[in-house]
Write a protein that holds these residues in place. Structure first.
Motif, PDB file in Angstrom:
ATOM      1  N   VAL A 179       0.839  -1.198   0.000  1.00 21.86           N
ATOM      2  CA  VAL A 179       0.000   0.000   0.000  1.00 21.86           C
ATOM      3  C   VAL A 179       0.878   1.253   0.000  1.00 21.86           C
ATOM      4  N   GLY A 180       1.935   1.242   0.793  1.00 19.98           N
ATOM      5  CA  GLY A 180       2.853   2.376   0.830  1.00 19.98           C
ATOM      6  C   GLY A 180       3.449   2.653  -0.546  1.00 19.98           C
ATOM      7  N   TYR A 181       3.866   1.591  -1.209  1.00 15.06           N
ATOM      8  CA  TYR A 181       4.427   1.696  -2.559  1.00 15.06           C
ATOM      9  C   TYR A 181       3.389   2.274  -3.525  1.00 15.06           C
ATOM     10  N   THR A 182       2.156   1.789  -3.399  1.00 18.50           N
ATOM     11  CA  THR A 182       1.069   2.264  -4.254  1.00 18.50           C
ATOM     12  C   THR A 182       0.862   3.767  -4.106  1.00 18.50           C
ATOM     13  N   ILE A 183       0.950   4.233  -2.867  1.00 18.82           N
ATOM     14  CA  ILE A 183       0.747   5.671  -2.631  1.00 18.82           C
ATOM     15  C   ILE A 183       1.930   6.462  -3.153  1.00 18.82           C
ATOM     16  N   LEU A 184       3.139   6.011  -2.829  1.00 15.35           N
ATOM     17  CA  LEU A 184       4.344   6.747  -3.235  1.00 15.35           C
ATOM     18  C   LEU A 184       4.471   6.828  -4.748  1.00 15.35           C
ATOM     19  N   LYS A 185       4.190   5.734  -5.416  1.00 16.81           N
ATOM     20  CA  LYS A 185       4.354   5.703  -6.878  1.00 16.81           C
ATOM     21  C   LYS A 185       3.105   6.177  -7.597  1.00 16.81           C
ATOM     22  N   GLU A 186       2.114   6.609  -6.814  1.00 16.54           N
ATOM     23  CA  GLU A 186       0.837   7.073  -7.382  1.00 16.54           C
ATOM     24  C   GLU A 186       0.298   6.108  -8.414  1.00 16.54           C
ATOM     25  N   LYS A 187       0.139   4.884  -7.975  1.00 17.44           N
ATOM     26  CA  LYS A 187      -0.344   3.830  -8.867  1.00 17.44           C
ATOM     27  C   LYS A 187      -1.821   4.029  -9.178  1.00 17.44           C
ATOM     28  N   SER A 188      -2.314   3.247 -10.120  1.00 23.42           N
ATOM     29  CA  SER A 188      -3.701   3.401 -10.573  1.00 23.42           C
ATOM     30  C   SER A 188      -4.684   2.944  -9.487  1.00 23.42           C
ATOM     31  N   ASN A 189      -5.964   3.230  -9.763  1.00 22.47           N
ATOM     32  CA  ASN A 189      -7.002   2.825  -8.820  1.00 22.47           C
ATOM     33  C   ASN A 189      -7.032   1.324  -8.617  1.00 22.47           C
ATOM     34  N   THR A 190      -6.756   0.606  -9.698  1.00 24.04           N
ATOM     35  CA  THR A 190      -6.754  -0.858  -9.605  1.00 24.04           C
ATOM     36  C   THR A 190      -5.810  -1.307  -8.498  1.00 24.04           C
ATOM     37  N   TRP A 191      -4.608  -0.732  -8.509  1.00 25.23           N
ATOM     38  CA  TRP A 191      -3.620  -1.054  -7.482  1.00 25.23           C
ATOM     39  C   TRP A 191      -4.148  -0.731  -6.097  1.00 25.23           C
ATOM     40  N   LYS A 192      -4.698   0.493  -5.995  1.00 24.94           N
ATOM     41  CA  LYS A 192      -5.157   0.945  -4.680  1.00 24.94           C
ATOM     42  C   LYS A 192      -6.238   0.035  -4.141  1.00 24.94           C
ATOM     43  N   GLU A 193      -7.190  -0.310  -5.002  1.00 23.60           N
ATOM     44  CA  GLU A 193      -8.298  -1.168  -4.555  1.00 23.60           C
ATOM     45  C   GLU A 193      -7.769  -2.522  -4.084  1.00 23.60           C
ATOM     46  N   ALA A 194      -6.950  -3.135  -4.925  1.00 20.39           N
ATOM     47  CA  ALA A 194      -6.481  -4.484  -4.613  1.00 20.39           C
ATOM     48  C   ALA A 194      -5.591  -4.489  -3.366  1.00 20.39           C
ATOM     49  N   ALA A 195      -4.656  -3.516  -3.316  1.00 15.53           N
ATOM     50  CA  ALA A 195      -3.746  -3.466  -2.173  1.00 15.53           C
ATOM     51  C   ALA A 195      -4.516  -3.165  -0.887  1.00 15.53           C
ATOM     52  N   GLY A 196      -5.489  -2.266  -0.989  1.00 19.24           N
ATOM     53  CA  GLY A 196      -6.295  -1.902   0.184  1.00 19.24           C
ATOM     54  C   GLY A 196      -7.041  -3.106   0.746  1.00 19.24           C
ATOM     55  N   VAL A 197      -7.647  -3.869  -0.157  1.00 21.50           N
ATOM     56  CA  VAL A 197      -8.403  -5.047   0.289  1.00 21.50           C
ATOM     57  C   VAL A 197      -7.463  -6.054   0.955  1.00 21.50           C
ATOM     58  N   PHE A 198      -6.286  -6.209   0.356  1.00 19.81           N
ATOM     59  CA  PHE A 198      -5.320  -7.152   0.933  1.00 19.81           C
ATOM     60  C   PHE A 198      -4.912  -6.708   2.344  1.00 19.81           C
ATOM     61  N   LEU A 199      -4.649  -5.398   2.480  1.00 17.83           N
ATOM     62  CA  LEU A 199      -4.269  -4.886   3.799  1.00 17.83           C
ATOM     63  C   LEU A 199      -5.393  -5.090   4.812  1.00 17.83           C
ATOM     64  N   PHE A 200      -6.628  -4.848   4.363  1.00 15.58           N
ATOM     65  CA  PHE A 200      -7.788  -5.033   5.241  1.00 15.58           C
ATOM     66  C   PHE A 200      -7.772  -6.433   5.864  1.00 15.58           C
ATOM     67  N   PHE A 201      -7.579  -7.430   5.011  1.00 16.68           N
ATOM     68  CA  PHE A 201      -7.646  -8.800   5.530  1.00 16.68           C
ATOM     69  C   PHE A 201      -6.419  -9.186   6.350  1.00 16.68           C
ATOM     70  N   THR A 202      -5.257  -8.629   6.006  1.00 19.87           N
ATOM     71  CA  THR A 202      -4.080  -8.995   6.802  1.00 19.87           C
ATOM     72  C   THR A 202      -4.161  -8.384   8.200  1.00 19.87           C
ATOM     73  N   VAL A 203      -4.796  -7.202   8.323  1.00 23.30           N
ATOM     74  CA  VAL A 203      -5.006  -6.645   9.667  1.00 23.30           C
ATOM     75  C   VAL A 203      -5.861  -7.610  10.483  1.00 23.30           C
ATOM     76  N   GLY A 204      -6.949  -8.095   9.860  1.00 21.03           N
ATOM     77  CA  GLY A 204      -7.816  -9.067  10.541  1.00 21.03           C
ATOM     78  C   GLY A 204      -7.048 -10.319  10.904  1.00 21.03           C
ATOM     79  N   ALA A 205      -6.239 -10.810   9.963  1.00 20.23           N
ATOM     80  CA  ALA A 205      -5.483 -12.039  10.203  1.00 20.23           C
ATOM     81  C   ALA A 205      -4.524 -11.856  11.370  1.00 20.23           C
ATOM     82  N   SER A 206      -3.881 -10.689  11.409  1.00 15.52           N
ATOM     83  CA  SER A 206      -2.897 -10.433  12.458  1.00 15.52           C
ATOM     84  C   SER A 206      -3.529 -10.459  13.845  1.00 15.52           C
ATOM     85  N   ILE A 207      -4.616  -9.706  14.033  1.00 13.21           N
ATOM     86  CA  ILE A 207      -5.198  -9.704  15.384  1.00 13.21           C
ATOM     87  C   ILE A 207      -5.885 -11.026  15.695  1.00 13.21           C
ATOM     88  N   ALA A 208      -6.333 -11.740  14.660  1.00  9.26           N
ATOM     89  CA  ALA A 208      -6.941 -13.059  14.899  1.00  9.26           C
ATOM     90  C   ALA A 208      -5.891 -14.014  15.449  1.00  9.26           C
TER      91      ALA A 208
END
Lengths: 184, 425
Positions: free
Chosen positions: B87-116
């Motif tokens: 996600v950090g890379y996506t923001i820094l490199k100003e990647k397309s929306n596709t990147w942002k959506e996919a990376a965001g969703v992945f981060l969402f689930f890894t946060v859940g996985a971590s606290i689980a």
């Protein structure tokens, strides 16, 4: 938002996302290593959590205490404990607030107050013991069988307690970890 | 499409359109073409992240008790850090929306996985709802930071999951935090409606919002079932009136979740109200002012404000009973405290009227869906009466035949009308 601020904001969020689980680790690890270990007589049953997997719910023998006060449901209850000769937890007193006492305490939740017997019934906070998915169901069976043995109180939970924070370390059946016991 | 573009030359040759217009049309369609595979990429990217994320959570849920605590703890952080880096890379490199959506969703689930995983390692107590709340709060800001539609949908879906877990079968507990969670993404939703109302994502949210609120409302029924019904009556009235705002109403019907859920909900509650046993067994005068009364009052003010505003803006052209029926139903509920017969009879009449009105709207708009919806309302009424009245079988049989013939006749008449209209054109 400009790229730079956007990234900085994200950095802050990312740090929080890391700190919360890290703090969870620290907090529990601290209690486990430096807290006092108590034993609680228990009985397990087997439910399911969609994200965190299978666990056994633990019901404790230690679930009520005589009290002349009236208690409201679902309010916190400070349970002060000490060890008996076999390291099992024994309640010294219960209170609605934190007291000036050198004894360890656990914060439970009031289930009900029986005005007839003058006893407050409560739930201990460490009631979930997560297990490998194939072992949770047998754990329940193992427990029932162990209970049938003539030995009394052969299943207990090992709980570390520090400053009101309690971490469930293990559940033991006949002095053996429940997970190991199931495998046999 | 290519055939159409070929035709452009001919149109220019015959002076039907100018050369400039032909160029504009060409650039418009070529820009559209560029966008469409991107959209597909975004959908697949999000789906991929969703599946991988859920997969990680499931693998963690297995509980690998042969691994040491240290290894497990490391695994709790590795996917999270990886996702954060992406996600950090996506923001820094100003990647397309596709990147942002996919990376965001992945981060969402890894946060859940971590606290689980950490909850699992330390047997941290607390049920699914407290876990979900921590998870949602940790991922809230990402919705705005990444301007991610997928994250907004995930947030809404998981907030609903939270309210269902926390609010039902938990005694008197009411998960008020749900409203905060929902309120948080309303600005995102409004912004989306303002800037890209034609996007599919807007219509997805037009459905998800009313669905979520409908499911959630029951979690706030504490002591009074009667006022719980009042809450739902007014909620559906509110939805219907939101759906009638020209912004939603002028778009296609299938994009208008508010209107459809409002209408279906109103009819469902009315069908219940048409049974005498409903008034006998459920409705009673709960004297005290419980939280249900307050919620119902707030919803009523909201629904009434929209209604009044609609009148002021002259959005109301015809007399449409669906708009006001929630007020009548609310009054019926209060009449029901003292009387069984009046509200039962009036509810039956109301359903009949609403059915007829839907048929009329359908035939005016030449919309077969609405026409048959009206007929279905009447069918539902007849079926409901089939069970609880002492009418003889002959009368009931005739009623059924009557409604069945009604289906044929109305549909046939409208088809004929449509054909004659087409011929005239």
């Amino acid at each position: 938002m400009k790229k730079k601020t956007l990234f900085l904001v994200f950095l802050a969020i990312a740090v929080i996302q890391l700190i919360v689980p890290a703090f969870m680790v620290y907090n529990n690890e601290d209690t486990l290593t430096t807290g006092t270990l108590y034993k609680f007589k228990t009985e397990p049953v087997d439910p399911n959590d969609p994200f965190r997997g299978k666990y056994v719910t633990l019901r404790y023998d230690l679930n009520s205490f005589a009290s002349n006060e009236s208690w409201k449901r679902k309010t916190p209850i400070f349970i002060y404990i000490e060890k008996d000769e076999n390291d099992f937890a024994k309640i010294t007193t219960v209170s609605k607030n934190k007291m000036d006492s050198s004894n360890d305490y656990i914060i439970g939740k009031v289930r009900w107050y029986d005005t007839y017997t003058k006893k407050v019934n409560f739930r201990l906070p460490f009631d979930r013991f997560y297990m490998e998915e194939t072992k949770a169901k047998p754990a329940e069976t193992v427990f029932r069988e162990a209970q049938r043995d003539s030995l009394p109180n052969n299943t207990y939970a090992l709980v570390a307690v520090k400053n009101g924070h309690a971490v469930l370390k293990d559940v033991l059946v006949n002095e053996k970890s429940l997970a190991a016991y199931v495998v046999e | 499409m290519s055939k159409f573009l070929n035709d452009l030359d001919e149109l220019v040759k015959n002076n039907v359109i100018s050369k400039n217009i032909a160029n504009d049309i060409q650039t418009y369609y070529s820009s559209q073409k560029e966008e469409s595979p991107n959209k597909l990429f975004a959908i697949f990217g999000v789906l991929g992240s969703l599946l991988v994320g859920l997969g990680i959570i499931l693998i963690i849920a297995h509980n690998w008790d042969t691994f040491s605590k240290g290894i497990k703890t490391t695994f709790a952080f590795i996917p999270l850090l990886l996702a954060q880096l992406i996600v950090g890379y996506t923001i820094l490199k100003e990647k397309s929306n596709t990147w942002k959506e996919a990376a965001g969703v992945f981060l969402f689930f890894t946060v859940g996985a971590s606290i689980a995983l950490i909850s699992q390692i330390y047997n941290i107590p607390g049920n699914v709802s407290t876990f979900l709340l921590t998870w949602l709060l940790l991922c809230l800001p990402l919705v705005y930071l990444l301007k991610s539609n997928a994250l907004a949908i995930l947030h809404l879906v998981f907030s609903t999951y939270y309210v269902l877990k926390a609010g039902y079968f938990t005694g008197s507990y009411s998960p008020w935090k749900y409203f905060l969670l929902i309120a948080f993404i309303i600005p995102f939703y409004l912004n989306l409606l303002k800037n890209s109302p034609k996007q599919n994502i807007a219509s997805v949210l037009n459905w998800l919002f009313p669905i979520s609120l409908t499911m959630a409302m029951g979690a706030f029924i504490d002591t009074s079932a009667t006022y719980g019904f009042l809450m739902y009556i007014i909620l559906f009235g509110l939805f219907y009136n939101i759906g009638k705002i020209p912004f939603f109403n002028n778009d296609r019907l299938r994009k208008n979740g508010y209107l459809i859920i409002g209408s279906l909900g109103t009819i469902s509650v009315l069908i219940m109200m048409s049974f005498k046993s409903f008034w006998k067994e459920i409705i009673r005068n709960d004297h005290q002012l419980s939280q249900e009364v307050y919620i119902a009052a707030i919803l009523f003010v909201a629904a009434l404000s929209i209604l009044i505003y609609s009148f002021k803006k002259k959005w109301v052209h015809e007399l449409n009973l669906f708009r006001y029926v929630f007020i009548i139903m609310a009054v019926l509920l209060f009449i029901g405290f003292g009387n069984l017969t009046i509200p039962t009879v009036l509810s039956n009449i109301l359903i009949l009227f609403l059915g007829l009105i839907a048929i009329k709207i359908g035939s005016n708009k030449m919309h077969f869906g609405i026409l048959n919806y009206g007929l279905l309302i009447i069918t539902a009424l007849v079926i409901a009466r089939f069970f609880d009245t002492n009418l003889s079988f002959v009368v009931r049989g005739l009623l059924f035949i009557g409604v069945g013939v009604g289906f044929f006749v109305t549909n046939y008449l409208m088809l004929k009308k449509q054909r004659t209209l087409q011929k005239k054109i």
